[in-house]
Design a protein around this motif. Sequence first.
Motif, short mmCIF file in Angstrom:
data_model
loop_
_atom_site.label_atom_id
_atom_site.label_comp_id
_atom_site.label_asym_id
_atom_site.label_seq_id
_atom_site.Cartn_x
_atom_site.Cartn_y
_atom_site.Cartn_z
N LEU A 80 -6.08 5.03 6.21
CA LEU A 80 -4.93 4.57 6.22
C LEU A 80 -3.91 5.79 5.38
N THR A 81 -4.77 6.46 4.45
CA THR A 81 -4.33 7.23 3.50
C THR A 81 -4.05 8.68 4.46
N MET A 82 -4.98 9.01 4.99
CA MET A 82 -4.73 10.16 6.15
C MET A 82 -3.61 10.26 7.06
N LEU A 83 -3.48 8.88 7.50
CA LEU A 83 -2.54 8.42 8.49
C LEU A 83 -0.98 8.50 7.93
N THR A 84 -0.98 8.53 6.68
CA THR A 84 0.43 8.48 5.79
C THR A 84 0.57 9.87 5.04
N LEU A 105 7.54 12.28 2.20
CA LEU A 105 7.00 11.36 3.50
C LEU A 105 5.57 10.78 3.11
N GLY A 106 5.44 9.86 3.87
CA GLY A 106 4.07 9.17 3.89
C GLY A 106 3.79 8.38 2.50
N VAL A 107 4.87 8.04 1.96
CA VAL A 107 4.57 7.21 0.81
C VAL A 107 5.75 6.08 0.51
N ILE A 108 5.24 4.96 -0.48
CA ILE A 108 6.30 4.09 -0.66
C ILE A 108 6.58 4.17 -2.12
N ALA A 109 7.49 5.06 -2.49
CA ALA A 109 7.84 5.50 -3.95
C ALA A 109 9.41 5.58 -4.13
N GLU A 110 9.52 5.60 -5.58
CA GLU A 110 10.93 5.89 -5.64
C GLU A 110 11.13 7.18 -5.17
N PHE A 119 0.98 -1.28 0.01
CA PHE A 119 -0.01 0.05 -0.05
C PHE A 119 1.06 1.08 0.18
N ASP A 120 0.95 1.86 -0.99
CA ASP A 120 2.00 3.00 -1.19
C ASP A 120 1.73 4.25 -0.60
N GLY A 121 0.12 4.45 0.14
CA GLY A 121 0.12 5.62 0.82
C GLY A 121 -0.87 6.56 -0.05
N VAL A 122 -1.02 6.23 -1.33
CA VAL A 122 -1.81 7.34 -2.09
C VAL A 122 -2.87 6.52 -2.72
N ASN A 123 -2.59 5.36 -3.37
CA ASN A 123 -3.74 4.46 -4.20
C ASN A 123 -4.22 3.42 -3.23
N ALA A 124 -5.58 3.29 -3.60
CA ALA A 124 -6.45 2.53 -2.58
C ALA A 124 -6.15 0.90 -3.11
N LYS A 125 -5.61 0.83 -4.43
CA LYS A 125 -5.20 -0.67 -4.75
C LYS A 125 -4.02 -1.05 -4.49
N THR A 126 -3.79 -2.05 -3.69
CA THR A 126 -2.53 -2.56 -3.38
C THR A 126 -1.73 -3.29 -4.49
N GLN A 127 -0.40 -3.52 -4.51
CA GLN A 127 0.18 -4.32 -5.51
C GLN A 127 0.63 -5.36 -4.99
N ASP A 128 0.51 -6.56 -5.37
CA ASP A 128 1.36 -7.76 -4.48
C ASP A 128 2.52 -8.26 -5.54
N LYS A 165 -16.25 15.59 5.17
CA LYS A 165 -16.34 14.78 4.12
C LYS A 165 -17.32 15.20 2.96
N GLN A 166 -18.53 15.71 3.43
CA GLN A 166 -19.35 16.24 2.63
C GLN A 166 -18.71 17.46 1.52
N TYR A 167 -17.94 18.10 2.36
CA TYR A 167 -17.57 19.52 1.77
C TYR A 167 -15.94 19.62 1.23
N GLY A 168 -15.63 18.40 1.30
CA GLY A 168 -14.19 17.97 0.98
C GLY A 168 -13.07 18.65 1.39
N VAL A 169 -13.36 18.82 2.80
CA VAL A 169 -12.34 19.54 3.55
C VAL A 169 -11.02 18.82 3.68
N LYS A 170 -9.63 19.33 3.73
CA LYS A 170 -8.36 18.85 3.91
C LYS A 170 -8.19 18.36 5.25
N THR A 171 -8.29 17.13 5.58
CA THR A 171 -8.39 16.82 6.95
C THR A 171 -7.08 15.90 7.45
N ALA A 172 -6.61 16.32 8.48
CA ALA A 172 -5.47 15.47 8.99
C ALA A 172 -5.89 14.90 10.20
#
Length: 417
Positions: A346-350, A371-376, A9-18, A307-314
């Motif tokens: 999980l996305t918010m936590l990362t 920070l907060g991602v698994i990426a090159e 789970f790369d921290g961004v995309n909902a779909k994981t990679q196996d 969630k309804q108004y799309g507020v950037k939430t930490a």
Amino acid sequence: MIIRDARVFDGVNAKTQDNVDVLIEGPFVVAVSSAPVAGDASDGVIEIDAKGRFLMPGLSDAHVHLMGNANSMMEFLQGPTGALYGNTIAEAKRMLLRGFTTVRDMGGDTAPVKSLIDRGVFEGPRIFPSQAMISQTSGHADFSFVYDVPEEFGGAPSRTEDIHFTRVADGVPRVLAAVREQLKMGASQIKLTLGGGAASMYDPLNTLQYTPDEIRAAVQAATDYGTYVATHVYTPAGIARALDAGVTSIEHGHLADEATIALIAEKGAWLSMQPFAEDDHHYPDPVRAAKNTEICHGTDEVYGWAKQYGVKTAWGTDLLLEPQSAARQSVMAARLGDFYSNVDALTMLTSGNASLFELAGERNSYRGAKLGVIAEGSWADLILVNGDPIEDLSLIADPDANFALIVKGGQVIKNEA
């Protein structure tokens, strides 16, 4: 280091990679590959077989009081200063072992602790310090006693000001000096207290603290330093005043109404919220206990409107002055799933929290990588989980049992893999 055969789970995309290999060199992830990565132990490569387990970025907490987590009120007021820092360093290690590789500290003298951790002297999370919480006299971070003479009238600073946990400043010139003082001491962002709170002694929740001119002065001083202001505030009137003055991050906001949450979205500000339950804090004083109850009862509606108004939430915890409760950090992280889907939590936590941290600009000493991602090219802050937290978020509530591997900056902190 190569972590082989992970479900990522790369921290961004909902779909994981196996069946993914993750290659780490020094403190960075340098490859995330569905094909096997070359390397063997004879070349000094450490190989860890994930055996198909769930690999995710390290967790983050957008509202900690690291020194406050580690020490009680009596220790703040009467304990030796050295013990305060010793307890803080010990709690930093425990926090890292809970999987929290990055935290934003919202009040306390943590810049020296951050420096020691960054230099490798002690183990702990990456820290974005705010240094002292800045408060008006009788405000949320005024920890002086009622019989103490305010500094404005010639009194001495309180004990919590002496140890740089708080700073009381009244009027535009003193607010400017207080903000600049925290920046000089290593703050990556500024924390103001603009309303009442459960932990404070003198201020009902509905109080408005700091005038618009004082808040604007703080915002200007922070902006001039390339960073932003975050504010402790719960009520609609306090939030509106903060936003009008240019505040970037609303800390808490549990007593907001729908129109106020819509205003946060309109202004493009952040809502740094905590999924409080009444037993997260313990107040023997009935007045403060009642304030705590009122705050907690606003949580569900505010998350819904956000969630309804799309507020950037930490997400954060704000655990304070009860060291015995510090481990509830993990429980509160899992509780975020009561309000969001597991993958959104999980996305918010990362990566979500990380986006807020990055607003510190050049005051962000970790800006050399993501920070907060698994990426090159990202920081190699990783957790290997026994189980799938997208299916069962409660797994993160028990890191001792469920986190098989914790890596921070390419260094293995825990390895039971």
